[in-house]
Write a protein that holds these residues in place. Structure first.
Motif, PDB file in Angstrom:
ATOM      1  N   ARG A  14       0.855  -1.279   0.051  1.00  0.00           N
ATOM      2  CA  ARG A  14       0.023  -0.015   0.085  1.00  0.00           C
ATOM      3  C   ARG A  14       0.912   1.325  -0.163  1.00  0.00           C
ATOM      4  O   ARG A  14       0.688   2.191  -0.825  1.00  0.00           O
ATOM      5  CB  ARG A  14      -0.792   0.055   1.145  1.00  0.00           C
ATOM      6  CG  ARG A  14      -2.189  -0.673   1.179  1.00  0.00           C
ATOM      7  CD  ARG A  14      -3.122  -0.164   2.297  1.00  0.00           C
ATOM      8  NE  ARG A  14      -4.069  -1.405   2.429  1.00  0.00           N
ATOM      9  CZ  ARG A  14      -5.230  -1.297   1.774  1.00  0.00           C
ATOM     10  NH1 ARG A  14      -5.417  -0.689   0.655  1.00  0.00           N
ATOM     11  NH2 ARG A  14      -6.020  -2.375   1.816  1.00  0.00           N
TER      12      ARG A  14
ATOM     13  N   GLY B 241       2.317   2.448  -3.189  1.00  0.00           N
ATOM     14  CA  GLY B 241       1.433   2.856  -4.048  1.00  0.00           C
ATOM     15  C   GLY B 241       0.412   1.692  -4.788  1.00  0.00           C
ATOM     16  O   GLY B 241      -0.107   2.075  -5.905  1.00  0.00           O
ATOM     17  N   LEU B 242       0.399   0.804  -4.494  1.00  0.00           N
ATOM     18  CA  LEU B 242      -0.637  -0.412  -5.108  1.00  0.00           C
ATOM     19  C   LEU B 242      -2.043   0.204  -5.115  1.00  0.00           C
ATOM     20  O   LEU B 242      -2.400   0.694  -4.029  1.00  0.00           O
ATOM     21  CB  LEU B 242      -0.474  -1.564  -4.126  1.00  0.00           C
ATOM     22  CG  LEU B 242      -1.391  -2.682  -4.982  1.00  0.00           C
ATOM     23  CD1 LEU B 242      -0.565  -3.279  -6.242  1.00  0.00           C
ATOM     24  CD2 LEU B 242      -1.407  -3.841  -3.955  1.00  0.00           C
ATOM     25  N   LYS B 243      -2.637   0.235  -6.268  1.00  0.00           N
ATOM     26  CA  LYS B 243      -3.933   0.559  -6.416  1.00  0.00           C
ATOM     27  C   LYS B 243      -4.922  -0.949  -6.591  1.00  0.00           C
ATOM     28  O   LYS B 243      -4.318  -1.823  -6.746  1.00  0.00           O
ATOM     29  CB  LYS B 243      -4.060   1.218  -7.559  1.00  0.00           C
ATOM     30  CG  LYS B 243      -3.288   2.663  -7.462  1.00  0.00           C
ATOM     31  CD  LYS B 243      -3.890   3.465  -8.267  1.00  0.00           C
ATOM     32  CE  LYS B 243      -3.164   5.047  -7.955  1.00  0.00           C
ATOM     33  NZ  LYS B 243      -1.632   4.731  -8.754  1.00  0.00           N
ATOM     34  N   ALA B 244      -6.172  -0.633  -6.162  1.00  0.00           N
ATOM     35  CA  ALA B 244      -7.011  -1.832  -6.084  1.00  0.00           C
ATOM     36  C   ALA B 244      -7.226  -2.362  -7.389  1.00  0.00           C
ATOM     37  O   ALA B 244      -7.044  -1.799  -8.446  1.00  0.00           O
ATOM     38  CB  ALA B 244      -8.441  -1.145  -5.569  1.00  0.00           C
TER      39      ALA B 244
ATOM     40  N   GLU C 244      -4.790  -4.066  -8.898  1.00  0.00           N
ATOM     41  CA  GLU C 244      -3.451  -4.227  -9.658  1.00  0.00           C
ATOM     42  C   GLU C 244      -3.036  -5.486  -9.735  1.00  0.00           C
ATOM     43  O   GLU C 244      -3.001  -5.992  -8.696  1.00  0.00           O
ATOM     44  CB  GLU C 244      -2.400  -3.031  -9.114  1.00  0.00           C
ATOM     45  CG  GLU C 244      -2.515  -1.891 -10.192  1.00  0.00           C
ATOM     46  CD  GLU C 244      -1.467  -1.016  -9.732  1.00  0.00           C
ATOM     47  OE1 GLU C 244      -0.356  -1.171 -10.470  1.00  0.00           O
ATOM     48  OE2 GLU C 244      -1.300  -0.309  -8.637  1.00  0.00           O
TER      49      GLU C 244
ATOM     50  N   GLY D  36      -4.579  -6.192  -4.085  1.00  0.00           N
ATOM     51  CA  GLY D  36      -3.916  -6.710  -5.381  1.00  0.00           C
ATOM     52  C   GLY D  36      -4.453  -7.879  -5.898  1.00  0.00           C
ATOM     53  O   GLY D  36      -5.222  -8.423  -5.159  1.00  0.00           O
TER      54      GLY D  36
ATOM     55  N   ARG E 118       4.543   6.760   4.667  1.00  0.00           N
ATOM     56  CA  ARG E 118       2.977   6.250   4.453  1.00  0.00           C
ATOM     57  C   ARG E 118       2.807   5.110   5.251  1.00  0.00           C
ATOM     58  O   ARG E 118       1.715   4.926   5.927  1.00  0.00           O
ATOM     59  CB  ARG E 118       2.939   6.085   3.167  1.00  0.00           C
ATOM     60  CG  ARG E 118       1.554   6.141   2.475  1.00  0.00           C
ATOM     61  CD  ARG E 118       1.479   5.859   1.016  1.00  0.00           C
ATOM     62  NE  ARG E 118       2.296   7.195   0.075  1.00  0.00           N
ATOM     63  CZ  ARG E 118       1.774   8.251  -0.176  1.00  0.00           C
ATOM     64  NH1 ARG E 118       0.492   8.704   0.450  1.00  0.00           N
ATOM     65  NH2 ARG E 118       2.204   9.134  -0.954  1.00  0.00           N
TER      66      ARG E 118
ATOM     67  N   THR F  84      -3.683   9.420   4.380  1.00  0.00           N
ATOM     68  CA  THR F  84      -3.230   7.909   4.847  1.00  0.00           C
ATOM     69  C   THR F  84      -4.064   7.414   5.861  1.00  0.00           C
ATOM     70  O   THR F  84      -4.009   7.871   7.201  1.00  0.00           O
ATOM     71  CB  THR F  84      -1.764   7.999   5.211  1.00  0.00           C
ATOM     72  OG1 THR F  84      -0.962   8.678   4.044  1.00  0.00           O
ATOM     73  CG2 THR F  84      -1.338   6.425   4.894  1.00  0.00           C
TER      74      THR F  84
END
Ligand SMILES: *Cc1c(COP(=O)(O)O)cnc(C)c1O
Length: 413
Positions: free
Chosen positions: A89, A92-95, A97, A118, A226, A256
């Motif tokens: 997270r 920078g992982l996005k839903a 991916e 992910g 973060r 965050t």
């Protein structure tokens, strides 16, 4: 005569039964117990329950582990799996991916990818139990993934120079899962110092033991700021032992979410003295590993994963392959060793048992074809190497495994 229907008798030359427990850990040392008692007496178990500018044990652990790793930053968390989750997270992982990861790993790894939103894309492994770098390249290109969660499963390190060169070429962000490589290195560089971030576990069966716990390291100040807020720092991120400067938090601290997963002072207190003894224990594990390995190398039906010269491993468990073994014979082998007191794990079983599992039992992951990995797992056996056993104990254990494997191999299927 079939090995499965004919339980193996004990002919002359069969070693005596081994009577000790494979799940018994070494006791927590007296200095660690004293440190834990001091925390209990203080009542200040929460990591932010400090007086003045006192450094809490959790913060001290962060400072010491960052120094041990040679990392700029370290964050202590509730578990290794949690560290993996927030590392993704924070990177920078996005839903939705894709996240590339080894097809052979422990369930908390695909679990952490799923928890972070992910989609695991599983990469084949080689007979030496490391990620297959050619398959990695093909699937990285096909999926367009930005992340690789690299699991150094069972302590086996891939060719890290080759892997990182590929990751750089493809722009892959690498998060290392070092649950089995705390204390290990590749060409003199510590495991965990290759990727953008690295995650360690201090769960009982890993290299330092606080029951549960995790450590996240990185040199990236934004990622760590973060991660710190994610871990549940509230606005107390200044009280950390190896965290980024205050300014790093300004931009992101209110954007965050707090996903509470801190480590407490009690766990940190018992880990501090253990960290100081880690390298000594690595040598103790490796002495034991080499005793078993030397004996099993004499058994022609078994293949031991190659440990390349640049790899400084931690032999806290050992793996070996019986290539081409079928289910009945694998069961007979397990039964023969179990009767003699040696509890092996087999990764080829259809149903997951205890800590072992295969990608087929992760039904929340899209089903994927992994013929090479499946062929390796079908013949893969594993044994934990507790430090509670002596070198002589391991000579005995190795003899049991070797004799059982030889008996099985000598029978006509
Ligand atoms: C144990 C383990 C983890 C997770 O650690 P926990 O602290 O139990 O959450 C991650 N990866 C591997 C390979 C492990 O064995």
């Amino acid at each position: 005569m079939s090995a499965a229907s004919d339980p193996i008798q004990a002919p002359a030359g069969t070693p005596a039964r081994f009577e000790r427990s494979f799940t018994q850990q070494e006791p927590i040392a007296e200095d660690a117990i004293a440190a834990a008692v001091a925390v209990l007496r203080s009542g200040r178990l929460h990591r932010y329950n400090t007086v003045g500018d006192e450094l809490s044990p959790a913060a001290e652990l962060e400072r010491n582990f960052a120094a041990y790793q040679g990392a700029r930053y370290c964050l202590a968390c509730a578990s290794g799996g949690y560290a993996l989750q927030i590392a993704l997270r924070a990177a920078g992982l996005k839903a939705g991916e894709p996240v590339l990861t080894n097809a052979f790993t422990l369930a908390p790894v695909p679990g952490a990818i799923a928890a972070a939103g992910g989609r695991p894309v599983l990469i084949e492994i080689t007979e030496d139990l490391v990620i297959d770098i050619d398959d990695l390249e093909a699937k990285a290109r096909a999926s367009g993934a930005r992340f690789l969660m690299l699991s150094h499963m069972r302590g086996h390190l891939a060719d890290m120079e080759r892997l990182m060169a590929l990751a750089d070429r493809l722009g892959l962000i690498v998060i290392e899962d070092c649950a089995h490589t705390m204390g290990a290195a590749w060409n003199g560089v510590k495991s965990g110092r290759f990727g953008r971030a690295a995650c360690f576990s201090t769960q009982t069966y890993k290299h330092i033991n606080s029951g549960e716990g995790g450590l996240l390291t990185s040199d990236d100040p934004e990622l760590m700021a973060r991660a710190t807020i994610l871990s549940g720092s509230y606005m107390l991120y200044r009280c950390h032992g190896a965290g980024p400067a205050d300014a790093e938090f300004e931009e992101l601290r209110l954007d965050t979410p707090n996903q509470s997963g801190r480590m407490d002072n009690l766990r940190a207190a018992i880990l501090l003295p253990q960290l100081a003894r880690l390298d000594e224990n690595v040598e103790r594990w490796n002495e034991r590993y080499r005793v078993i390995e030397a004996r099993l190398r004499e058994v022609s039906s078994l293949h031991l994963p190659v440990r390349p010269a640049p790899e400084h491993y931690v032999g806290s468990s050992i793996q070996f392959l019986a290539p081409g073994i079928d289910e009945a014979r694998a069961e007979a082998f397990l039964e023969a060793t179990r009767k003699l007191g040696v509890d092996l794990k087999w990764f080829g079983a259809a149903a997951p048992v205890a800590f072992t599992s295969s990608h087929k039992s992760w039904r929340y992951v899209d089903p994927q074809l992994l013929p090479r990995t499946d062929a390796v797992l079908a013949g893969l056996f594993d044994m934990r190497i507790p430090l509670t056993f002596s070198l002589d104990d391991y000579r005995h254990v190795a003899e049991i495994i070797a004799v059982s494997a030889q008996m099985l191999a000598s029978e006509v299927p």
